[in-house]
Design an enzyme around this catalytic site. Sequence first.
Site, PDB file in Angstrom:
ATOM      1  N   ASP A  23       0.885  -1.168   0.000  1.00  0.00           N
ATOM      2  CA  ASP A  23       0.000   0.000   0.000  1.00  0.00           C
ATOM      3  C   ASP A  23       0.919   1.212   0.000  1.00  0.00           C
ATOM      4  O   ASP A  23       1.544   1.530   1.014  1.00  0.00           O
ATOM      5  CB  ASP A  23      -0.894  -0.015   1.262  1.00  0.00           C
ATOM      6  CG  ASP A  23      -1.664   1.297   1.461  1.00  0.00           C
ATOM      7  OD1 ASP A  23      -1.588   2.184   0.587  1.00  0.00           O
ATOM      8  OD2 ASP A  23      -2.341   1.427   2.500  1.00  0.00           O
ATOM      9  N   LYS A  64       3.078  11.480  -3.650  1.00  0.00           N
ATOM     10  CA  LYS A  64       2.069  10.708  -4.385  1.00  0.00           C
ATOM     11  C   LYS A  64       1.110  11.625  -5.141  1.00  0.00           C
ATOM     12  O   LYS A  64       0.569  11.266  -6.174  1.00  0.00           O
ATOM     13  CB  LYS A  64       1.298   9.807  -3.417  1.00  0.00           C
ATOM     14  CG  LYS A  64       0.289   8.888  -4.091  1.00  0.00           C
ATOM     15  CD  LYS A  64      -0.326   7.936  -3.098  1.00  0.00           C
ATOM     16  CE  LYS A  64      -1.397   7.060  -3.721  1.00  0.00           C
ATOM     17  NZ  LYS A  64      -1.934   6.087  -2.741  1.00  0.00           N
ATOM     18  N   ASP A 115     -12.741   6.024   2.335  1.00  0.00           N
ATOM     19  CA  ASP A 115     -11.315   6.017   2.689  1.00  0.00           C
ATOM     20  C   ASP A 115     -10.865   7.423   3.079  1.00  0.00           C
ATOM     21  O   ASP A 115     -10.687   8.285   2.219  1.00  0.00           O
ATOM     22  CB  ASP A 115     -10.501   5.478   1.501  1.00  0.00           C
ATOM     23  CG  ASP A 115      -9.004   5.389   1.795  1.00  0.00           C
ATOM     24  OD1 ASP A 115      -8.550   5.921   2.828  1.00  0.00           O
ATOM     25  OD2 ASP A 115      -8.283   4.795   0.972  1.00  0.00           O
ATOM     26  N   GLU A 143      -7.179   0.645  -4.715  1.00  0.00           N
ATOM     27  CA  GLU A 143      -7.224   0.613  -3.251  1.00  0.00           C
ATOM     28  C   GLU A 143      -8.577   0.103  -2.722  1.00  0.00           C
ATOM     29  O   GLU A 143      -8.597  -0.767  -1.847  1.00  0.00           O
ATOM     30  CB  GLU A 143      -6.874   1.980  -2.667  1.00  0.00           C
ATOM     31  CG  GLU A 143      -5.383   2.288  -2.828  1.00  0.00           C
ATOM     32  CD  GLU A 143      -5.008   3.745  -2.585  1.00  0.00           C
ATOM     33  OE1 GLU A 143      -5.879   4.530  -2.142  1.00  0.00           O
ATOM     34  OE2 GLU A 143      -3.844   4.097  -2.842  1.00  0.00           O
TER      35      GLU A 143
HETATM   36  P1  ADP Z   1      -2.836   7.532   3.789  1.00  0.00           P
HETATM   37  O1  ADP Z   1      -3.775   6.545   3.197  1.00  0.00           O
HETATM   38  O2  ADP Z   1      -3.196   8.965   3.505  1.00  0.00           O
HETATM   39  O3  ADP Z   1      -1.414   7.260   3.492  1.00  0.00           O
HETATM   40  P2  ADP Z   1      -3.510   6.537   6.510  1.00  0.00           P
HETATM   41  O4  ADP Z   1      -4.684   5.733   6.104  1.00  0.00           O
HETATM   42  O5  ADP Z   1      -2.371   5.825   7.133  1.00  0.00           O
HETATM   43  O6  ADP Z   1      -2.959   7.466   5.370  1.00  0.00           O
HETATM   44  O7  ADP Z   1      -4.051   7.652   7.529  1.00  0.00           O
HETATM   45  C1  ADP Z   1      -3.201   8.505   8.230  1.00  0.00           C
HETATM   46  C2  ADP Z   1      -4.058   9.385   9.119  1.00  0.00           C
HETATM   47  O8  ADP Z   1      -4.751   8.560  10.041  1.00  0.00           O
HETATM   48  C3  ADP Z   1      -3.275  10.405   9.935  1.00  0.00           C
HETATM   49  O9  ADP Z   1      -3.803  11.694   9.726  1.00  0.00           O
HETATM   50  C4  ADP Z   1      -3.521   9.954  11.379  1.00  0.00           C
HETATM   51  O10 ADP Z   1      -3.637  11.061  12.270  1.00  0.00           O
HETATM   52  C5  ADP Z   1      -4.841   9.221  11.267  1.00  0.00           C
HETATM   53  N1  ADP Z   1      -5.006   8.262  12.373  1.00  0.00           N
HETATM   54  C6  ADP Z   1      -4.301   7.142  12.606  1.00  0.00           C
HETATM   55  N2  ADP Z   1      -4.688   6.555  13.765  1.00  0.00           N
HETATM   56  C7  ADP Z   1      -5.656   7.352  14.288  1.00  0.00           C
HETATM   57  C8  ADP Z   1      -6.463   7.319  15.490  1.00  0.00           C
HETATM   58  N3  ADP Z   1      -6.336   6.340  16.373  1.00  0.00           N
HETATM   59  N4  ADP Z   1      -7.354   8.324  15.675  1.00  0.00           N
HETATM   60  C9  ADP Z   1      -7.491   9.313  14.783  1.00  0.00           C
HETATM   61  N5  ADP Z   1      -6.764   9.410  13.639  1.00  0.00           N
HETATM   62  C10 ADP Z   1      -5.862   8.441  13.395  1.00  0.00           C
HETATM   63 MG    MG Z   2      -4.473   5.005   2.115  1.00  0.00          MG
END
Ligand code: ADP
Ligand code: MG
Length: 563
Positions: free
Chosen positions: A6, A68, A167, A145
């Site tokens: 991912d 990205k 998402d 995705e």
């Molecule tokens: P991406 O798909 O954009 O690469 P992610 O799906 O990993 O990113 O999401 C990252 C985001 O998820 C960050 O902004 C982070 O603050 C949020 N996040 C992760 N865990 C938590 C949580 N327990 N509570 C609230 N937000 C969260």
């Molecule tokens: Mg993602």
Amino acid sequence: MIIGIDLGTTNSLVAVWEGEHARILPNALGNLLTPSVVGLDDQGQLVAGDIARERLNTHPHLTTSLFKRYMGSARETLLGGRAYRAEELSAMLLRSLKADAERALGLAVHAAVISVPAYFSDAQRKATRIAGELAGLKIEKLINEPTAAALAYGLQQRSEATFLVFDLGGGTFDVSILELFEGIMEVRASAGDNFLGGEDFDDRLVEHFIAKVGSADLPDTAQPAMAQRLRREAQRVRHALGQAQDARFTLREQGREWSLELTQSELAEIVRPLLDRLRAPIERALRDARIKVADLDEILLVGGTTRMPLVRKLVAALFGRIPGMLLNPDEVVAQGAAIQAALHARHASLEEVVLTDVCPYTLGIETSVQLGADYQNGHYLPIIERNTVVPVSRSRTVSTLRDNQKVVTLGIYQGESRLVKNNIFLGELEIPVPPRKAGEVTLDVRFTYDNNGLLEAQVHLPINGDTRRLVIENNPGVLAPNEIAQRLAALEALKVHPRDQQINTLLLARMERLYQESLGDGRQYIAGLANHFQQMLDTQDERQIREVRVDITQRLTRFEQEV
Ligand code: ADP
Ligand code: MG
């Protein structure tokens, strides 16, 4: 062995299929999530993930994130004086992920399935494949995705299903409507907001904190290191409010302290404008797919930000049911990519109908916005919004700004930012206008975008019938094979930072950041710890290094909470 990756905007993960389930592979630091940040260290070695993230502010010219967003465009980023395309930055991250996976598995990895957003255009998909190639990975397949999320939930085992994937990640929001029919998964519609995610929630929280504690005697909050500190604290508070009823937002600087107690309901109020923005893309995706909420068999939550109870509550209210949260939302896409990899190895991949006949970026013009009595240039007026199915033709009407204006110049841009300076300049149209009072001459601006990525911009003056046109070949180009070979050679020459040194390097990078963020006594304290640790590293005595590392890590955690 084919790994599933991912490759996220904020975080990336690697997973493998282990017969019964998909397992996320930890990186060399032991973490499942690797921040999508890359850079060069002081020796010119490639660093990625947490180490690079620590260095974003301390070494801004050697580190970069969010690349990205620029996949499939010709935009380049300077790192240590050399310009890199998004494919190359992604390749750096992929090389690091590959090295971590090899370490976790204890064997060499040569092939991968990588996930991409459903709305990725053909050029963006090609760029992702090239990134894999540049990282020395054979890309067996790209998977959407949302399709990957569906696989992780085992939805392919049903005969028919219609579902929505919601998402919400760190910086982007994507809604997709998928239909499974006779073993084929089709993305029926996708919509979203390229600038809406967890980090935007953090920014709101920071603004609220500054407004509440009174900015007059606060340190300069616009200064990058301070802004970063506040954002970190906001994220900590936001995560904490997922569990606790209240949490305290604190900033300490030079013996002074600013602090604000926040409750869950206050957080809800602060981020309400952002939550409100989640609604429109959902409605649009449903409309585009001609599907009613009642027709949806499942709603899947994906992305770290859907861990927020506020977001889940909103989803429940919008769809009239409580969405399942069986799997970790930030892991499902990687798991699905690993499942696709296993299917592929058995020559049985799930067939996908991909949605590529959309305009991947928003296209628009520069406009002025009235702020008080003045007009401010440089604002963006979208004309064709990203994700619109092509061919498409859209128009907007604008008017002159000044009395007796003689000419209007229209700057044409591609991108998602509110300010044109952050978007990509594509060209300019100029048209003479008859002198009248401000606002009396109107201009119809029409954009037509076709299947070949050609954009025709046209401006028409109803007042005298005059028309001007400009055709822009809005295809920033996929790298040519000889260019790929050149960039491959350049990237191969880059050494990847040794895996067994990652944990020590991360600690040094963290101390460097804390040193730069602190002042006075705090600085002295950090410098003392850093010097001590460097001395220990020089002894090369692994046992001692480990002991000191554990001790310093605890001290730093206390320091960050208490100083
Ligand atoms: P991406 O798909 O954009 O690469 P992610 O799906 O990993 O990113 O999401 C990252 C985001 O998820 C960050 O902004 C982070 O603050 C949020 N996040 C992760 N865990 C938590 C949580 N327990 N509570 C609230 N937000 C969260
Ligand atoms: Mg993602």
